[in-house]
Design a protein around this motif. Structure first.
Motif, PDB file in Angstrom:
ATOM      1  N   UNK A   1      13.426  73.764  41.897  1.00  0.00           N
ATOM      2  CA  UNK A   1      13.611  74.458  40.615  1.00  0.00           C
ATOM      3  C   UNK A   1      15.100  74.670  40.334  1.00  0.00           C
ATOM      4  N   UNK A   2      15.843  75.091  41.363  1.00  0.00           N
ATOM      5  CA  UNK A   2      17.288  75.313  41.179  1.00  0.00           C
ATOM      6  C   UNK A   2      17.988  74.022  40.760  1.00  0.00           C
TER       7      UNK A   2
ATOM      8  N   UNK B   1      14.987  94.017  41.238  1.00  0.00           N
ATOM      9  CA  UNK B   1      14.723  93.460  42.562  1.00  0.00           C
ATOM     10  C   UNK B   1      15.719  92.399  42.982  1.00  0.00           C
ATOM     11  N   UNK B   2      16.506  91.910  42.052  1.00  0.00           N
ATOM     12  CA  UNK B   2      17.542  90.937  42.401  1.00  0.00           C
ATOM     13  C   UNK B   2      17.142  89.481  42.259  1.00  0.00           C
ATOM     14  N   UNK B   3      15.877  89.210  41.903  1.00  0.00           N
ATOM     15  CA  UNK B   3      15.472  87.800  41.823  1.00  0.00           C
ATOM     16  C   UNK B   3      15.997  87.111  40.560  1.00  0.00           C
TER      17      UNK B   3
ATOM     18  N   UNK C   1       4.337  80.612  36.920  1.00  0.00           N
ATOM     19  CA  UNK C   1       4.351  81.814  37.738  1.00  0.00           C
ATOM     20  C   UNK C   1       3.337  82.859  37.254  1.00  0.00           C
TER      21      UNK C   1
ATOM     22  N   UNK D   1       9.859  74.305  46.542  1.00  0.00           N
ATOM     23  CA  UNK D   1       9.687  74.499  45.083  1.00  0.00           C
ATOM     24  C   UNK D   1      10.873  75.261  44.504  1.00  0.00           C
TER      25      UNK D   1
ATOM     26  N   UNK E   1      22.781  82.174  38.814  1.00  0.00           N
ATOM     27  CA  UNK E   1      23.716  81.368  39.609  1.00  0.00           C
ATOM     28  C   UNK E   1      23.542  79.862  39.416  1.00  0.00           C
ATOM     29  N   UNK E   2      22.528  79.451  38.666  1.00  0.00           N
ATOM     30  CA  UNK E   2      22.469  78.017  38.321  1.00  0.00           C
ATOM     31  C   UNK E   2      23.113  77.782  36.959  1.00  0.00           C
TER      32      UNK E   2
ATOM     33  N   UNK F   1      13.263  74.403  31.573  1.00  0.00           N
ATOM     34  CA  UNK F   1      12.893  74.399  33.001  1.00  0.00           C
ATOM     35  C   UNK F   1      12.434  75.803  33.398  1.00  0.00           C
TER      36      UNK F   1
ATOM     37  N   UNK G   1      16.646  71.417  39.173  1.00  0.00           N
ATOM     38  CA  UNK G   1      16.274  71.103  37.781  1.00  0.00           C
ATOM     39  C   UNK G   1      16.993  72.015  36.790  1.00  0.00           C
ATOM     40  N   UNK G   2      17.008  73.310  37.109  1.00  0.00           N
ATOM     41  CA  UNK G   2      17.639  74.271  36.189  1.00  0.00           C
ATOM     42  C   UNK G   2      19.141  74.018  36.107  1.00  0.00           C
ATOM     43  N   UNK G   3      19.730  73.705  37.242  1.00  0.00           N
ATOM     44  CA  UNK G   3      21.176  73.468  37.253  1.00  0.00           C
ATOM     45  C   UNK G   3      21.524  72.228  36.428  1.00  0.00           C
TER      46      UNK G   3
ATOM     47  N   UNK H   1      19.211  84.022  41.392  1.00  0.00           N
ATOM     48  CA  UNK H   1      19.155  82.551  41.425  1.00  0.00           C
ATOM     49  C   UNK H   1      19.200  81.927  40.035  1.00  0.00           C
ATOM     50  N   UNK H   2      18.597  82.588  39.050  1.00  0.00           N
ATOM     51  CA  UNK H   2      18.619  82.052  37.678  1.00  0.00           C
ATOM     52  C   UNK H   2      20.053  82.065  37.133  1.00  0.00           C
TER      53      UNK H   2
ATOM     54  N   UNK I   1      26.787  80.915  45.834  1.00  0.00           N
ATOM     55  CA  UNK I   1      26.749  82.340  46.171  1.00  0.00           C
ATOM     56  C   UNK I   1      25.569  82.650  47.093  1.00  0.00           C
TER      57      UNK I   1
ATOM     58  N   UNK J   1      17.192  87.621  47.078  1.00  0.00           N
ATOM     59  CA  UNK J   1      15.865  87.846  46.479  1.00  0.00           C
ATOM     60  C   UNK J   1      15.451  86.539  45.811  1.00  0.00           C
ATOM     61  N   UNK J   2      14.164  86.291  45.841  1.00  0.00           N
ATOM     62  CA  UNK J   2      13.662  85.019  45.319  1.00  0.00           C
ATOM     63  C   UNK J   2      12.546  85.263  44.319  1.00  0.00           C
ATOM     64  N   UNK J   3      12.362  84.336  43.371  1.00  0.00           N
ATOM     65  CA  UNK J   3      11.203  84.449  42.481  1.00  0.00           C
ATOM     66  C   UNK J   3       9.916  84.372  43.316  1.00  0.00           C
ATOM     67  N   UNK J   4       8.877  85.030  42.823  1.00  0.00           N
ATOM     68  CA  UNK J   4       7.632  85.105  43.594  1.00  0.00           C
ATOM     69  C   UNK J   4       6.880  83.773  43.599  1.00  0.00           C
ATOM     70  N   UNK J   5       6.007  83.695  44.580  1.00  0.00           N
ATOM     71  CA  UNK J   5       5.023  82.600  44.640  1.00  0.00           C
ATOM     72  C   UNK J   5       5.614  81.204  44.622  1.00  0.00           C
ATOM     73  N   UNK J   6       6.702  81.006  45.302  1.00  0.00           N
ATOM     74  CA  UNK J   6       7.243  79.654  45.413  1.00  0.00           C
ATOM     75  C   UNK J   6       7.427  79.331  46.881  1.00  0.00           C
TER      76      UNK J   6
ATOM     77  N   UNK K   1      19.785  71.077  33.991  1.00  0.00           N
ATOM     78  CA  UNK K   1      19.554  71.370  32.568  1.00  0.00           C
ATOM     79  C   UNK K   1      20.695  72.171  31.948  1.00  0.00           C
TER      80      UNK K   1
ATOM     81  N   UNK L   1      15.892  77.893  27.948  1.00  0.00           N
ATOM     82  CA  UNK L   1      15.917  76.886  29.006  1.00  0.00           C
ATOM     83  C   UNK L   1      14.471  76.455  29.302  1.00  0.00           C
TER      84      UNK L   1
END
Lengths: 254, 309
Positions: B97-98, A94-96, A12, B93, A102-103, A4, B100-102, A99-100, B78, B84-89, B104, A2
């Motif tokens: 990102x969600x 960690x669960x992050x 990151x 952002x 779930x898209x 994106x 754009x990724x969705x 979001x990946x 969901x 939990x979220x990716x760091x540094x955003x 794609x 992917x």
């Protein structure tokens, strides 16, 4: 893969990558600048634990040893283990990763994208080390044999890649971070120990880093380097394939 | 829409979920209740394809939850119990990102980028979220709002919400309930796990109670309320001893309220007996108090635990 996600991974981890790559390049430049002093230090009575390795060697030999024992393996290993930790272990534990997923990004796509990112960064490291090395030789007016230097850098990066993809595999298939860090460190220590004296040189066979004759390769006598290169590439491919397959079926405590 | 049949998943510790059976039909809102460790999150993990049951089946919109998880993710919104979220955003952002990724991964189905961006702006305004902050510096409430918006971004047909109002202030909790009610009115399917009973009570048609990894009850909220205990408040001029003796055989609980009235709890099956007994007393008032979902939940948990939850 992917795109994106790949772009996001690049953004990151950009700072981390360039911080370490900066150190590698800086260290490399320092080695070049100090080349005459290193020759003096490492010859005759001043020969250290690495032995009198300047005997009969050219500057390529110095580069090969410094590349293998100090720069690519050590700094590169720390950098790429950190990347594996940040991109595989931490998102899962960690669960992050949620979001990946779930898209609609599949687990296989995620693993492929991370592997592609690591592969691209290893390739970039190879290009940078090769380029900086060649530029340094040219700038100092040193003579060098391109093929020998190219192969030295190539094998160092391939060995690093093989070790990193073993870590990548472990991070993909099981929880816990001990082995992700532990295995590369053990390989690195085995290689260092094997260089202490000839009695324990056999230890290098227990380290992925030590499977090829780095110093021989640097002076145009690498023996069966190509066979080791095939083994490294096979390890990388197998680690990636099994990572993707097992990760796809793994229960994730997200 | 969501169908779970004979689902089992046992952890090495022996805990897990056992023989779980329930479904959530199209347009239904189902509350999923249970204390920590009862098996709610494990069940939700199986629904989202993060885990595969050791036996049984889980399907979402007819698709196998584990093998078709990416396709299901396109249709599901969901909210994780602990997002939990990716760091540094920053929040923005992350949401962009969600989107754009969705896009794609969607293959042209679902909302396009412009529609999702418009929806994001609407939701940001609705939840009054300043999305310019780095997520790691956000308060728990702001992070929760970000997670909520991320679940609603693509206007999914199905929502799986694990403690969606966790960390929200009462005003925002009310806004979330309003949003859920409007989604319900639009025919969306919602499975909501929550400790906030009012949230479930105001949105859910049906409630599933899970206890020690097993389904303890799965009923319409109204049916549950009818089928459980009844609470009566009565005012009388009779002496306390007489009141106590009158209801001694049928009352589960009996107490005198601050205003001097009696509160008497009886089983739903004993309503007739209660009315007959009450008729023997001189009453000045008799009211039925509506039992809350929380009380029903507590009853289920009190049954086998000596009254303790």
């Amino acid at each position: 893969m992917n795109w994106v996600l790949l772009k996001k991974l690049e953004q990151k981890n950009r700072l981390l990558y360039w911080a370490f790559t900066g150190v590698i390049v800086f260290y490399f430049a320092m080695v070049v600048m100090m080349y005459p002093m290193i020759i003096d230090m490492m010859s005759g009575e001043n020969s250290g634990m690495l032995g009198d390795f300047t005997a009969g060697w050219d500057n390529i030999g110095i580069y090969a040893v410094s590349l293998i024992s100090e720069i690519v393996f050590s700094f590169g290993m720390i950098l790429f283990v950190m990347l594996v930790f940040r991109l595989v272990h931490k998102p899962i534990e960690g669960g992050s990763l949620v979001p990946y997923l779930m898209v609609g990004i599949s687990r296989t796509t995620y693993i492929k994208t991370v592997a592609a990112y690591l592969g691209m960064k290893l390739l970039l490291l190879f290009v940078l080390v090769l380029s900086i090395g060649m530029l340094s030789f040219v700038a100092l007016g040193e003579t060098f044999i391109f093929t020998d230097f190219f192969l030295s850098v190539l094998m160092a990066v391939l060995a690093l890649a093989a070790v990193i993809f073993v870590s990548f595999f472990i991070a993909s298939v099981r929880p816990g971070m001990g082995l992700i860090i532990g295995i590369p460190v053990v390989f690195y220590l085995m290689m260092l120990l094997s260089q202490l004296y000839s009695g324990i040189e056999f230890l290098r066979w227990f380290s992925v880093f030590g499977w090829y004759d780095a110093t021989g390769l640097a002076v145009g006598d690498g023996g069966l380097w190509w066979l080791v290169a095939i083994i490294y590439i096979s390890m990388i491919a197998a680690s990636f394939i099994f990572s993707a397959r097992i990760f796809k079926k793994r229960n994730l405590g997200l | 829409m969501i169908e779970i049949k004979n689902l089992n998943f046992t952890y090495a510790s022996g805990k897990g979920i056992f023989d779980i059976n329930f479904d959530v039909r199209v347009g239904q809102v189902v509350g999923f209740l249970g204390p920590n460790g009862a098996g709610k999150t494990t069940t939700i993990r199986c629904i989202l394809g993060f885990m595969n049951g050791q036996s049984g089946t889980v399907t979402v919109d007819g698709l196998d939850a584990f093998t078709m998880a990416p396709q299901i993710a396109q249709r599901v919104g969901y909210i994780a119990g602990e997002p939990a979220f990716p760091e540094n955003m920053t929040g923005r952002e992350f949401l962009e990102f969600l989107i754009n990724a969705r896009v794609s991964e969607s293959g042209g189905t679902g909302l396009d980028m412009r529609e999702m961006t418009e929806r994001m702006e609407t939701l940001l305004e609705y939840f009054e979220l300043d999305s310019t902050h780095k997520i790691k510096r956000m308060s728990k409430g702001m992070k929760q709002k970000t997670a909520i918006i991320s679940a609603f971004l693509h206007d999914p047909q199905i929502y799986v919400l694990d403690e969606p109002s966790s960390g929200l202030d009462p005003l925002m909790q009310a806004k979330l309930i309003d949003l859920l009610q409007s989604e319900k009115a639009r025919g969306k399917t919602i499975l909501i796990s929550s400790h906030i009973f009012e949230e479930v009570e105001r949105t859910a048609d049906r409630v599933i109670i899970i206890k020690d990894g097993r389904i303890a009850a799965g009923e319409q909220v109204a049916t549950l309320k009818k089928s459980q205990r009844k609470v009566y408040n009565l005012a009388t001029t009779e002496k306390p001893e007489k009141v106590q003796s009158t209801f001694a055989d049928i009352a589960i609980e009996m107490s005198i309220l601050e205003n001097g009235d009696w509160e008497i709890v009886v089983n739903a099956t004993d309503v007739n007996k209660f009315i007959k007994s009450a008729a023997k007393l001189e009453l000045t008032d008799l009211r039925t108090r509506v039992i809350t979902l929380e009380e029903i939940f507590m009853q289920y948990y009190a049954k086998n635990d000596g009254g303790a939850v």
